[in-house]
Write a protein that holds these residues in place. Structure first.
Motif, short mmCIF file in Angstrom:
data_model
loop_
_atom_site.label_atom_id
_atom_site.label_comp_id
_atom_site.label_asym_id
_atom_site.label_seq_id
_atom_site.Cartn_x
_atom_site.Cartn_y
_atom_site.Cartn_z
N ILE A 137 0.84 -1.20 0.00
CA ILE A 137 0.00 0.00 0.00
C ILE A 137 0.87 1.25 0.00
O ILE A 137 0.67 2.18 -0.78
N ALA A 138 1.86 1.26 0.89
CA ALA A 138 2.75 2.42 1.01
C ALA A 138 3.52 2.65 -0.29
O ALA A 138 3.69 3.79 -0.73
N ALA A 139 3.98 1.56 -0.92
CA ALA A 139 4.74 1.69 -2.16
C ALA A 139 3.89 2.27 -3.28
O ALA A 139 4.33 3.15 -4.03
N GLN A 140 2.63 1.80 -3.40
CA GLN A 140 1.73 2.32 -4.43
C GLN A 140 1.37 3.77 -4.14
O GLN A 140 1.30 4.60 -5.06
N PHE A 141 1.16 4.10 -2.89
CA PHE A 141 0.84 5.48 -2.49
C PHE A 141 2.00 6.40 -2.87
O PHE A 141 1.81 7.48 -3.45
N ASP A 142 3.22 5.98 -2.55
CA ASP A 142 4.41 6.80 -2.87
C ASP A 142 4.58 6.95 -4.38
O ASP A 142 5.02 7.99 -4.87
N LYS A 143 4.24 5.89 -5.13
CA LYS A 143 4.36 5.93 -6.58
C LYS A 143 3.41 6.97 -7.15
O LYS A 143 3.75 7.74 -8.06
N ILE A 144 2.19 7.01 -6.64
CA ILE A 144 1.20 8.00 -7.09
C ILE A 144 1.68 9.40 -6.72
O ILE A 144 1.63 10.34 -7.53
N LYS A 145 2.14 9.55 -5.51
CA LYS A 145 2.60 10.85 -5.01
C LYS A 145 3.78 11.38 -5.83
O LYS A 145 3.88 12.59 -6.10
N ALA A 146 4.64 10.47 -6.27
CA ALA A 146 5.84 10.87 -7.02
C ALA A 146 5.51 11.42 -8.40
O ALA A 146 6.37 12.03 -9.05
N GLN A 147 4.27 11.23 -8.87
CA GLN A 147 3.88 11.75 -10.18
C GLN A 147 3.65 13.26 -10.14
O GLN A 147 3.52 13.88 -11.19
N PHE A 148 3.63 13.84 -8.95
CA PHE A 148 3.38 15.27 -8.80
C PHE A 148 4.69 15.99 -8.48
O PHE A 148 5.53 15.46 -7.75
#
Length: 233
Positions: free
Chosen positions: A12-23
């Motif tokens: 969950i944390a890895a996917q969340f960070d991946k989404i966040k990194a797109q900004f």
């Protein structure tokens, strides 16, 4: 939940960070959450739900899907027009970066460096080795390898030079908006139909995706039959 489809919090944390990194910034990320009426915790909850659903589908729905090489070959033979390949070449390059508005002193320095690289190449030093050592482009770590590319994929100056080379030939020094280049052509492919071996894995993947969609639609239809669905409009 009934089937205990658990998801590791690290996923969950890895996917969340991946989404966040797109900004670009955390502020941009938070603004996007606000526009979508999400909090960070709600987004994590949605990620968890999505991963649980995918785990269920992989275990109970998609498990029996199998696309054989024979199936893929049949699709390929029936749809050969889908596998047209344009003229392509495979090339490597060495780049010395140079701004378009660089002053004469900077240009002279870059040209001197590239001429020395070209001299080493002519004396027998491997092009790949030279690219790893000197190139300032993103492909340097791979020995300047650009893979196969068609016309229109590169800037005109680079394309015209690359497509004029025969496999094994190395260009003179050329300049593009990115800087100075040496280009080595490694292979050339004429336009035509790609061989089955080249596309087999992609065809199998596509057929699996189509089968998954069909099976999923049937699975959802069965769930609806068994469920007590109430609509409030």
């Amino acid at each position: 939940k009934n089937q205990n489809m658990a998801v590791d919090d690290k996923e969950i944390a890895a996917q969340f960070d991946k989404i966040k990194a797109q900004f670009p910034t955390e502020e941009d990320f938070n603004k996007s959450l606000s526009r979508e009426l999400y909090t960070a915790d709600e987004l994590k909850s949605e990620i968890r739900k999505g991963k649980m659903i995918n785990s269920l589908l992989d275990a109970d729905v998609y498990g029996n899907i199998n696309v054989s090489e024979k199936d893929a070959k049949k699709f390929y033979d029936e749809k050969r027009d889908l596998f047209q390949r344009p003229e392509t070449i495979k090339a490597r390059h060495i780049l010395i970066k140079l701004e378009q508005n660089a002053d004469s002193e900077t240009v002279a320095k870059a040209e001197k460096q590239m001429k020395e690289i070209a001299k080493q190449q002519k004396e027998g030093v491997g092009f790949e080795e030279l690219a790893k050592q000197y190139s300032e482009g993103p492909s340097a770590a791979n020995g300047g390898d650009l893979g196969y590319f068609p016309r229109g994929a590169m800037v005109k100056e680079f394309e015209d030079t690359a497509f004029a080379l025969k496999p094994g030939e190395v260009s003179d020094i050329i300049r593009t908006p990115f800087g100075l280049h040496l280009i080595k052509a490694e292979d050339a492919r004429e336009a035509g139909i790609m061989e089955f071996a080249e596309v087999k894995e992609k065809v199998i993947g596509r057929l699996k995706a189509l089968e998954k969609r069909k099976v999923l639609e049937g699975y959802i239809a069965e769930l609806r039959k068994k469920a007590d669905v109430k609509t409030f409009i």
